[in-house]
Design an enzyme around this catalytic site. Structure first.
Site: not given
Ligand code: NAD
Length: 264
Positions: A156, A160
């Site tokens: 990600h 995040k």
């Protein structure tokens, strides 16, 4: 007679998912943006949410409060604010879609209890393809059983805040259930000796602006099987959340999940 568009409130409206939701609602004649909610110290509070999303003025200012009883609300914020917002929705009888991930187990239970009061749709990943991936992973884990070592790798974007992703955990749970239990191991620093046969390794990469990738590796002797999903942008998640909001209209209080929406 065409029905009135569904009035949607977004919580976390200036975030990455919130901004995409603002754009997609503007494109959908069946939906209208009722309110755009952000944290009380957000620098753009009071400003119209259209222009920052690349749209003309929408007449909807960024606000800090849920007001005006929308037909449904969608939350993509962070766990504590998400739970507080869900309580406000329950108090006002507003159906709620929760996309926020990373709830502590206790907060998750408190959230789910609100489904006694309102229709509540929770999904750690609103993508239809990821939902299908979960099913495929369960099937593979069941068929391969003890023969396969299972490792999950997720990637990600650098912004995040929770790790591993809610989706990686869901994939691990699906695999563990299908093969009759497993221990989750997060990273192996300091571990010596061979991996235990009953463990599922979960590994989180954080890099660049990646909207999300998950790969489940089934390692056998002499071969391996990998099942992967790659998000190219946030649309799969945002469109799924909007479909969930439409699905909740007219539903009785209760806890709803992708199984109910997608029917498989
Ligand atoms: P982001 O940080 O870009 O956006 C979150 C927004 O919430 C920010 O604008 C922030 O200011 C706002 N916020 C923080 N505190 C608030 C408060 N008290 N009240 C109102 N707003 C508040 O994050 P993002 O990438 O949009 O992701 C948001 C959440 O959604 C994360 O938990 C992420 O893991 C999750 N997510 C879920 C899916 C899914 O399909 N379920 C997909 C993508 C992201």
């Amino acid at each position: 007679v065409a029905s009135e568009p569904l009035r949607i409130a977004i919580h976390g409206a200036a975030g990455r998912m919130g901004t995409r939701l603002v754009q997609l609602i503007a494109e959908d004649p069946a939906l209208t943006l009722a309110s755009a909610i952000e944290r009380p110290d957000h620098p753009r509070l009071g400003e119209d949410v259209g222009p920052p999303a690349g749209l003309p003025s929408l007449g909807v200012p960024l606000t800090a409060e849920l007001a005006g009883r929308p037909d449904a609300a969608i939350d993509f914020s962070s766990p504590r604010p998400g739970l507080t917002f869900a309580r406000a929705c329950a108090a006002d009888g507003v159906p709620l879609v929760v996309g926020t991930t990373g709830f502590e187990p206790e907060d998750r239970r408190a959230l789910e209890q609100l489904a006694e009061t309102i229709p509540l749709f929770i999904a750690a990943n609103f993508s239809k393809a990821v939902y299908l991936l979960t099913k495929l992973v369960a099937e593979a884990a069941g068929v391969l059983g003890e023969a396969a070592d299972i490792e999950i790798v997720e990637r990600h974007h650098r912004f995040k805040v929770d790790a591993p992703s809610g989706t990686a955990l869901r994939l691990a749970e699906a695999a563990a259930e299908a093969r009759g239990g497993a221990r989750f191991v997060h990273g192996r620093q300091g571990q010596t000796g061979q991996r235990a046969r009953d463990e599922i390794g979960i590994h989180a990469l954080r890099c660049g602006d990646n909207p999300g990738e998950h790969t489940v590796v089934f390692g056998l002797l002499g071969e391996s099987l990998e099942l992967s999903h790659r998000a190219l942008n946030r649309d799969g998640f945002a469109r799924g959340a909007l479909d969930a909001a439409k699905f909740l209209a007219g539903k009785p209080p209760g806890l709803y999940a992708l199984r109910d929406l997608l029917g498989f």
